[in-house]
Design an enzyme around this catalytic site. Structure first.
Site, PDB file in Angstrom:
ATOM      1  N   ASP A 115       1.566  -4.048   6.834  1.00 23.43           N
ATOM      2  CA  ASP A 115       2.264  -3.256   7.778  1.00 23.43           C
ATOM      3  C   ASP A 115       1.530  -3.014   9.067  1.00 23.43           C
ATOM      4  OD1 ASP A 115       3.846  -2.773   5.374  1.00 23.43           O
ATOM      5  OD2 ASP A 115       2.903  -0.643   5.036  1.00 23.43           O
TER       6      ASP A 115
HETATM    7  P1  NAP Z   1      -0.093  -2.791   3.494  1.00 24.39           P
HETATM    8  O1  NAP Z   1       0.387  -2.827   4.417  1.00 24.39           O
HETATM    9  O2  NAP Z   1      -0.412  -1.940   2.235  1.00 24.39           O
HETATM   10  O3  NAP Z   1      -0.627  -4.357   2.870  1.00 24.39           O
HETATM   11  C1  NAP Z   1      -1.680  -4.705   2.246  1.00 24.39           C
HETATM   12  C2  NAP Z   1      -1.366  -6.217   1.600  1.00 24.39           C
HETATM   13  O4  NAP Z   1      -2.555  -6.873   0.994  1.00 24.39           O
HETATM   14  C3  NAP Z   1      -0.126  -6.288   0.676  1.00 24.39           C
HETATM   15  O5  NAP Z   1       0.783  -7.062   1.612  1.00 24.39           O
HETATM   16  C4  NAP Z   1      -0.781  -7.355  -0.414  1.00 24.39           C
HETATM   17  O6  NAP Z   1      -0.133  -8.514  -0.416  1.00 24.39           O
HETATM   18  C5  NAP Z   1      -1.907  -7.537   0.183  1.00 24.39           C
HETATM   19  N1  NAP Z   1      -2.838  -7.735  -0.910  1.00 24.39           N
HETATM   20  C6  NAP Z   1      -3.042  -6.751  -1.948  1.00 24.39           C
HETATM   21  N2  NAP Z   1      -4.066  -7.309  -2.749  1.00 24.39           N
HETATM   22  C7  NAP Z   1      -4.618  -8.292  -2.393  1.00 24.39           C
HETATM   23  C8  NAP Z   1      -5.449  -9.054  -2.746  1.00 24.39           C
HETATM   24  N3  NAP Z   1      -6.397  -9.066  -3.781  1.00 24.39           N
HETATM   25  N4  NAP Z   1      -5.965 -10.435  -1.751  1.00 24.39           N
HETATM   26  C9  NAP Z   1      -5.131 -10.360  -0.676  1.00 24.39           C
HETATM   27  N5  NAP Z   1      -4.365  -9.867  -0.356  1.00 24.39           N
HETATM   28  C10 NAP Z   1      -4.087  -8.630  -1.171  1.00 24.39           C
HETATM   29  O7  NAP Z   1      -1.945  -2.474   4.173  1.00 24.39           O
HETATM   30  P2  NAP Z   1      -2.271  -2.360   5.550  1.00 24.39           P
HETATM   31  O8  NAP Z   1      -1.740  -3.173   6.422  1.00 24.39           O
HETATM   32  O9  NAP Z   1      -3.955  -2.051   5.389  1.00 24.39           O
HETATM   33  O10 NAP Z   1      -1.607  -0.911   5.821  1.00 24.39           O
HETATM   34  C11 NAP Z   1      -1.988   0.145   5.315  1.00 24.39           C
HETATM   35  C12 NAP Z   1      -0.567   0.960   5.093  1.00 24.39           C
HETATM   36  O11 NAP Z   1      -1.064   2.102   4.093  1.00 24.39           O
HETATM   37  C13 NAP Z   1       0.247   1.450   6.146  1.00 24.39           C
HETATM   38  O12 NAP Z   1       1.449   1.398   6.109  1.00 24.39           O
HETATM   39  C14 NAP Z   1      -0.202   2.750   6.329  1.00 24.39           C
HETATM   40  O13 NAP Z   1       0.757   3.688   6.947  1.00 24.39           O
HETATM   41  C15 NAP Z   1      -0.605   3.372   5.023  1.00 24.39           C
HETATM   42  N6  NAP Z   1      -1.224   4.494   4.649  1.00 24.39           N
HETATM   43  C16 NAP Z   1      -2.476   4.342   5.093  1.00 24.39           C
HETATM   44  C17 NAP Z   1      -3.244   5.668   4.960  1.00 24.39           C
HETATM   45  C18 NAP Z   1      -4.760   5.568   5.562  1.00 24.39           C
HETATM   46  O14 NAP Z   1      -5.355   6.396   5.508  1.00 24.39           O
HETATM   47  N7  NAP Z   1      -5.319   4.430   5.749  1.00 24.39           N
HETATM   48  C19 NAP Z   1      -2.903   6.963   4.373  1.00 24.39           C
HETATM   49  C20 NAP Z   1      -1.517   6.709   4.010  1.00 24.39           C
HETATM   50  C21 NAP Z   1      -0.880   5.651   4.361  1.00 24.39           C
HETATM   51  P3  NAP Z   1       0.271  -9.438  -1.685  1.00 24.39           P
HETATM   52  O15 NAP Z   1       0.571  -8.490  -2.810  1.00 24.39           O
HETATM   53  O16 NAP Z   1       1.150 -10.433  -1.391  1.00 24.39           O
HETATM   54  O17 NAP Z   1      -1.018 -10.107  -2.107  1.00 24.39           O
END
Ligand code: NAP
Length: 461
Positions: A386
């Site tokens: 994301d």
């Molecule tokens: P993300 O959008 O959740 O994407 C993570 C990606 O990691 C997934 O598409 C997944 O694809 C891949 N993944 C999972 N396990 C894996 C593994 N073992 N090896 C390789 N890839 C793996 O994460 P992000 O880009 O870090 O974004 C964070 C999201 O969380 C944002 O939308 C944010 O708004 C939300 N959020 C964050 C917080 C905070 O405090 N940080 C709080 C609330 C919400 P595959 O399944 O294809 O591997």
């Protein structure tokens, strides 16, 4: 005795100063460890001062409490990094339960002669404490997936919730005016307990980290109210610090996701995800092997690594450090792009990369590194989704439209390590993966980065 009282006052004073310094130091990675120490020493001093308080009737009970707390606290401190949000929620639940119990006993000790101001803060303490207790338990349950993560919504939900809150406030007002209505007090605990559950039901599991920091804020405010009831300056200050820092953190997180508070609390975001997640694209993507990725990386002069939730799940940070070493050894400039909400809790990436001893000055915040992408040869995305999705910039209908992102698509070449084409947190497809310049590196983050490192070092570890 006089010596005792002086010692208590001084220890509380030093504890207060340490809490303030702790927050200050925690705000930068270079001083964060010092901040943790300051907070721990402050808390130890506060407990010590309290133990010397002459009002304590029975030390056996206090000792039993300390032993019980230690037995519960030690395993809670040893959970995996990815489970820290639910662990934090449990701490808030315990803190809030404690505040509610103290408020309840104070009420029954003092009723019916409770002055209006005292009754008002007591009511605030009990209302916030009770709703934070059940709310935090629900949040922890959703994050640990012992409760269903999806938001449960029904018609008139916000009305029911607001009515419950209004009812509690109404009872509090009656008690302020007539504290002799002792029979009403249980309702002041029970209704907010139900409200805490109802408040969390419509919120998707993925929004829980933001909600937890909001509950943190409530727990702090209830502790500050308890400080007024118990006439403890230390509690008032510590509670106010907790309350305001939790609130500021929730605002920062909401902003970084381009969501308003009301949207997080009443938006039913997870439902949207489920709907949008259903429409996966089946356009072709280009994929590459670790050998090809290593060749492209070694030809680069500037590489930007963008970690995300997947790096945390795979615990790939140490392999990423090896990759950083292998690339810098070849004279390549390697930087890390850190999105404020990458992962699942604030500072998630900073903590993991610090654990792997990656120099802090290589970690660049989103606003800083975004200017570098057009000159970057390779943007290597490791388990992030994301936070790199260009739909946030240009698709007005997207659930993440308006969320600031890391502009990896502006680099010359993009490589994305993830296991499949599955969506991330927001449950939506990522147009980045279909660009001509993008290569998908399918595999587990730890394994794939390890393979690249092996290729870079000529086939051996
Ligand atoms: P993300 O959008 O959740 O994407 C993570 C990606 O990691 C997934 O598409 C997944 O694809 C891949 N993944 C999972 N396990 C894996 C593994 N073992 N090896 C390789 N890839 C793996 O994460 P992000 O880009 O870090 O974004 C964070 C999201 O969380 C944002 O939308 C944010 O708004 C939300 N959020 C964050 C917080 C905070 O405090 N940080 C709080 C609330 C919400 P595959 O399944 O294809 O591997």
């Amino acid at each position: 005795m006089i010596f005792n009282e002086h010692f208590i006052e001084i220890s509380y004073f030093i504890a207060t100063a340490l809490f303030i310094l702790s927050l200050k130091w925690l705000s930068s990675p270079t001083t964060a460890r010092r901040g943790v120490w300051a907070g721990e020493i402050g808390m130890a001093l506060a407990i010590l001062g309290t133990l010397l308080y002459r009002g304590i009737v029975d030390y056996k009970l206090v000792a039993a409490g300390l032993v019980l707390g230690t037995i519960l606290g030690v395993p809670l401190g040893r959970v995996a990094m990815t489970a820290v949000p639910q662990r934090t929620a449990l701490s808030h639940a315990f803190g809030a339960l404690c505040v509610t119990l103290v408020g309840t006993s104070e009420f029954y000790l003092r009723a019916p002669d409770i002055p209006p101001f005292m009754m008002a803060v007591l009511s605030m303490e009990v209302i916030l404490g009770s709703l934070t207790f059940t709310g935090s338990l629900m949040a922890a349950g959703k994050l640990q997936e012992v409760l269903p993560q999806r938001p449960i919504t029904y018609k008139g939900q916000n009305f029911v919730n607001l009515a419950l809150l209004a009812l509690s406030v109404g009872i509090a007002v009656i008690l302020v005016l007539r504290p002799n209505q002792v029979g009403l007090f249980p309702a002041l605990i029970f209704i907010p307990l139900v409200f805490g559950v109802m408040l969390i039901i419509p919120i998707g599991g993925a929004d829980m980290p933001t909600v937890i920091s909001l509950l943190n804020s409530y727990a702090g405010l209830s502790a500050a109210a308890m400080g007024f009831v118990l006439n403890s300056k230390l509690l008032i200050i510590a509670g106010a610090l907790d309350g305001s820092s939790g609130f500021i953190l929730s605002v920062i997180m909401s902003k970084a996701m381009n969501r308003s508070f009301t949207n997080v609390l009443f938006g039913g975001f997870g439902q949207l995800q489920a709907a949008a997640g259903g429409e996966q694209e089946s356009r072709p993507v280009k994929s590459a092997t670790a050998e090809e990725a290593a060749a492209i990386l070694s030809a680069a002069s500037l590489v930007a690594i963008v970690p995300g939730y997947g790096m945390a799940v795979a615990q790939a940070q140490h392999k990423v450090r090896e990759l950083y070493d292998a690339l810098t050894k070849r004279g390549i400039d390697v930087r890390f792009g850190i999105h404020p909400v990458a992962g699942r809790m604030p500072g998630h990436m900073n903590v993991l990369l610090a654990e792997a001893d990656i120099p802090y000055d290589r970690l660049l915040e989103m606003d800083v590194i975004n200017g570098d992408f057009p000159q970057t040869d390779v943007a290597l995305v490791i388990g992030a989704n994301d936070v790199t999705n260009p739909a946030a910039r240009n698709e007005t209908g997207s659930p993440i439209y308006g969320m600031p992102i890391l502009d990896v698509d502006r680099a010359h070449t993009v490589m994305v390590i993830k296991r499949s084409m599955a969506a991330g947190f927001a449950g939506i497809d990522n147009p980045l993966y279909y660009l001509d310049k993008t290569l998908m590196l399918f595999g587990d983050a730890k394994g794939f980065v390890g393979n690249i490192v092996r290729e870079l070092s000529g086939g051996h570890d």
